[in-house]
Design an enzyme around this catalytic site. Structure first.
Site, short mmCIF file in Angstrom:
data_model
loop_
_atom_site.label_atom_id
_atom_site.label_comp_id
_atom_site.label_asym_id
_atom_site.label_seq_id
_atom_site.Cartn_x
_atom_site.Cartn_y
_atom_site.Cartn_z
CD GLU A 274 -2.43 -1.42 -0.25
OE1 GLU A 274 -3.39 -0.21 -0.28
OE2 GLU A 274 -2.49 -2.22 -1.08
CB CYS B 102 -1.86 7.16 2.23
SG CYS B 102 -2.27 6.30 3.65
P1 NAP Z 1 8.41 4.82 3.41
O1 NAP Z 1 9.81 5.57 4.02
O2 NAP Z 1 8.57 3.80 2.86
O3 NAP Z 1 8.72 3.92 4.53
C1 NAP Z 1 8.02 2.57 4.96
C2 NAP Z 1 8.96 1.55 6.07
O4 NAP Z 1 10.11 0.65 4.67
C3 NAP Z 1 9.58 2.19 6.42
O5 NAP Z 1 10.21 0.94 7.91
C4 NAP Z 1 11.26 1.74 5.72
O6 NAP Z 1 12.06 1.26 7.11
C5 NAP Z 1 10.93 0.72 5.17
N1 NAP Z 1 12.11 1.13 4.61
C6 NAP Z 1 12.93 1.36 3.50
N2 NAP Z 1 13.75 0.87 2.39
C7 NAP Z 1 13.45 -0.28 2.52
C8 NAP Z 1 13.69 -1.53 1.81
N3 NAP Z 1 14.42 -1.41 1.36
N4 NAP Z 1 12.16 -2.74 1.75
C9 NAP Z 1 12.19 -2.99 3.26
N5 NAP Z 1 11.27 -1.34 3.58
C10 NAP Z 1 11.97 -0.74 3.88
O7 NAP Z 1 7.49 5.55 3.81
P2 NAP Z 1 7.23 6.25 5.08
O8 NAP Z 1 8.14 8.11 5.12
O9 NAP Z 1 7.77 5.95 6.13
O10 NAP Z 1 5.64 6.25 5.06
C11 NAP Z 1 5.04 7.42 4.05
C12 NAP Z 1 4.54 6.62 2.77
O11 NAP Z 1 4.01 6.07 3.25
C13 NAP Z 1 3.79 7.92 1.81
O12 NAP Z 1 4.03 7.74 0.59
C14 NAP Z 1 2.35 7.85 2.68
O13 NAP Z 1 1.30 7.73 1.41
C15 NAP Z 1 2.68 6.31 2.44
N6 NAP Z 1 1.38 5.34 3.25
C16 NAP Z 1 0.58 4.72 2.87
C17 NAP Z 1 -0.79 3.83 3.18
C18 NAP Z 1 -1.62 2.91 1.72
O14 NAP Z 1 -2.48 2.69 2.91
N7 NAP Z 1 -1.47 3.80 1.35
C19 NAP Z 1 -0.87 4.45 3.95
C20 NAP Z 1 -0.46 5.10 5.33
C21 NAP Z 1 1.05 5.62 3.98
P3 NAP Z 1 12.78 2.95 7.51
O15 NAP Z 1 11.91 3.17 8.18
O16 NAP Z 1 13.87 1.84 8.27
O17 NAP Z 1 14.15 3.73 6.30
#
Ligand code: NAP
Ligand code: MG
Length: 519
Positions: free
Chosen positions: A287, A321
């Site tokens: 997501e 999001c």
């Molecule tokens: P993110 O930077 O993509 O990180 C999400 C998770 O992925 C974190 O736990 C991060 O760990 C991890 N991660 C990063 N690189 C990775 C890799 N190479 N392999 C596996 N995991 C990895 O997103 P965020 O800043 O936490 O959240 C904001 C984003 O989430 C926005 O784009 C928002 O729209 C989206 N979101 C979507 C929904 C939905 O339901 N569609 C809901 C909420 C949020 P680290 O923290 O250690 O980097």
């Protein structure tokens, strides 16, 4: 086992002095526990590593909330192997037993609500209402998926075949890697983990590095609820190192991810590669981001539309999001809308989450840097109406920002900003508004304000959006009532909090037995 039918957890009324006091007391209590260091948890045992990382309070940026030992490749392997072994037992635990644990966990969460809110206020910078809604949603997920598991473990309808006794049952998949974001640091983490666990899978949970404490809080609750060691393994660490090693591990059966589009795409690609010894294709539920619009039609109450847009754009500093980041406004009411919007946005006060300001800080230095960059781009792309700068306080405080006269193809109209920045776009008529609302690669949430039934029906048909709302804000999806997930680059449309969700953690097994003596 019989449970009462599902009902959403009521939100705490913070206009009541007694509730406000409970929240403040919980903050005081939690403050006494700040600065501790926590181990990784694998198979119920604590692990330490050479490196430690900190989680900070974004309202007061040098204050450490907690510290965590940082996972590494070796512990990734141990965690997956442990979960893999444990799966053999856990998958055979009757569904009702698993459900009992998850319902108990929901009860413990309810009892600890103010304390959990307090951790979230300090670690993620949510105000009281936002934190409370997040905790309530976590409770909802557990209660809802518990009931769903009972439904999926019951008798499944299949067409009778003469001479045979046939049954279909849903069985779990195996080891799941759960990777949540920081923005619903409790609800999404709990939702994804509890769905996997109650379905009979074992889990390695890698919390977001911005909000690892919320993962620790959940781990402790599950332990207190009686979850056997090894079913949930807690592995904080960097997305790059721990994340990649987890996703690439041959014994991992599925990945449940919520976060940015970039990381989602990366995980999807990495998981697609079959590793030596791997005997399945990994299932990826991802997501991802959004670029959500609210269409404001000429035939609507402008004041109501302004209220909806402001709530959707600036709740939790626009870090949802589902947040509205584009208002697409009919030209006949455009000037009126913009001036009323400006007045409403300028009422918003910004300050420390702990003091319960309407808007708090954005989550981190990184987030702040990215948002400021977009604000600067936006100033060149349109007309700054209000905000546009930082506040001179000791946290990541940005003023709520509105930039008008934005071209539908402008950068700040196309890319996810994930902060308190709203682009206003002028449209010549309703049909054009619909086209603009569909013009990004995302398709997560959106809303339409109109009193015209025909236009509303047209929007229903034509908007390619996973969660579409009418004459209301586009944030605040409720478990059960608004199953959540988006189209296109917003993700795999898992519809969290809906009836289809648990199927993502299950596979169907068909058993057909010939009845003796029958042809
Ligand atoms: P993110 O930077 O993509 O990180 C999400 C998770 O992925 C974190 O736990 C991060 O760990 C991890 N991660 C990063 N690189 C990775 C890799 N190479 N392999 C596996 N995991 C990895 O997103 P965020 O800043 O936490 O959240 C904001 C984003 O989430 C926005 O784009 C928002 O729209 C989206 N979101 C979507 C929904 C939905 O339901 N569609 C809901 C909420 C949020 P680290 O923290 O250690 O980097
Ligand atoms: Mg933090």
């Amino acid at each position: 086992m019989k449970l009462k039918s599902f009902k959403n957890e009521p939100l705490t009324d913070f206009t009541k002095h007694s509730n406000l006091k409970k929240q403040k007391d919980a903050l005081k209590k939690v403050r006494k526990q700040l600065g501790k260091t926590y181990e990784l948890m694998i198979g119920g045992k604590k692990y330490r590593t050479e490196n430690i990382f900190n989680s900070y309070n974004p309202s007061n940026k040098t204050e450490i909330v907690s510290s965590f030992y940082k996972g590494n490749a070796e512990l990734v392997n141990l965690a997956v192997e442990t979960a893999f072994k444990k799966f053999d037992e856990w998958k055979n635990v009757p569904a009702e037993e698993r459900v009992k644990i998850i319902i108990k966990a929901a009860k413990l969460t309810r009892e600890r609500k103010f304390e959990i809110n307090a951790w979230m206020i300090l670690e993620a910078g949510k105000n009281y209402v936002e934190a409370d809604a997040d905790t309530a949603e976590a409770i909802d997920f557990m209660e809802f998926y518990g009931r769903e598991m009972l439904r999926y473990s019951g008798k499944q309808p299949i067409t009778p075949v003469p001479g045979e006794k046939n049954e279909l049952s849903y069985i779990p998949l195996g080891v799941g890697v759960v990777v949540p974001p920081w923005n619903f640091p409790f609800a999404i983490l709990v939702g994804m983990s509890s769905a996997a666990i109650v379905s009979g899978n074992t889990v390695v949970l890698k919390p977001s590095s911005d909000t690892p404490m919320m993962g620790k809080v959940f781990y402790d609750i599950m332990k207190d609820a009686g979850l056997p060691d090894g079913v949930l393994n807690f592995l904080p660490g960097s997305g790059g190192e721990v994340g990649d090693n987890l996703v690439g591990h041959p014994k991992v059966r599925f990945i449940s991810f919520t976060g940015s589009m970039e990381v989602g795409i990366h995980i999807n690609e990495l998981a697609a590669k079959v590793q030596p010894g791997q005997i399945w294709l990994k299932r990826v539920v991802a997501e991802m981001g959004g670029k959500d619009s609210i269409v404001v039609d000429s035939e609507t109450n402008v004041d109501e539309a302004v209220q909806g847009v402001v709530a959707s754009a600036f709740g939790y500093q626009g870090q949802k999001c589902s947040a509205c980041s584009r208002a697409i406004v009919d030209k006949s009411i455009y000037n009126e809308f913009v001036s009323k919007l400006k007045a409403e946005v300028e009422k918003i006060q910004v300050g420390p989450a702990e003091e319960n300001y309407r808007m708090g800080p954005v989550v981190s230095a990184n987030a702040e840097r990215g948002i400021v960059e977009y604000i600067n781009i936006g100033k060149g792309e349109g007309r700054l109406i209000t905000g546009g700068d930082k506040l001179p306080l000791d946290g990541y405080y940005l003023r709520p920002t509105v930039i008008a006269d934005i071209d539908p193809m402008a950068k700040i109209s196309q890319e996810e900003i994930f902060g308190p920045v709203l682009a206003v776009i002028k449209s010549s008529n309703f049909d054009e508004s619909i086209k603009i609302a569909n013009n990004t690669r995302y398709g997560l949430t959106g809303a339409v304000y109109t009193n015209n039934r025909k236009k509303l029906e047209k929007a229903k048909k034509e908007l390619f959006i996973g969660n579409l709302y009418f004459n209301r804000k586009c944030t605040g999806a409720l478990v059960g009532g608004h199953p959540f997930g988006g189209f296109n680059m917003s993700g795999t449309d898992s519809k969290a909090g809906g009836r289809d969700y648990l199927l993502l953690f299950l596979q169907a097994k068909l058993m057909s037995e010939k009845i003796k003596g029958k042809k």
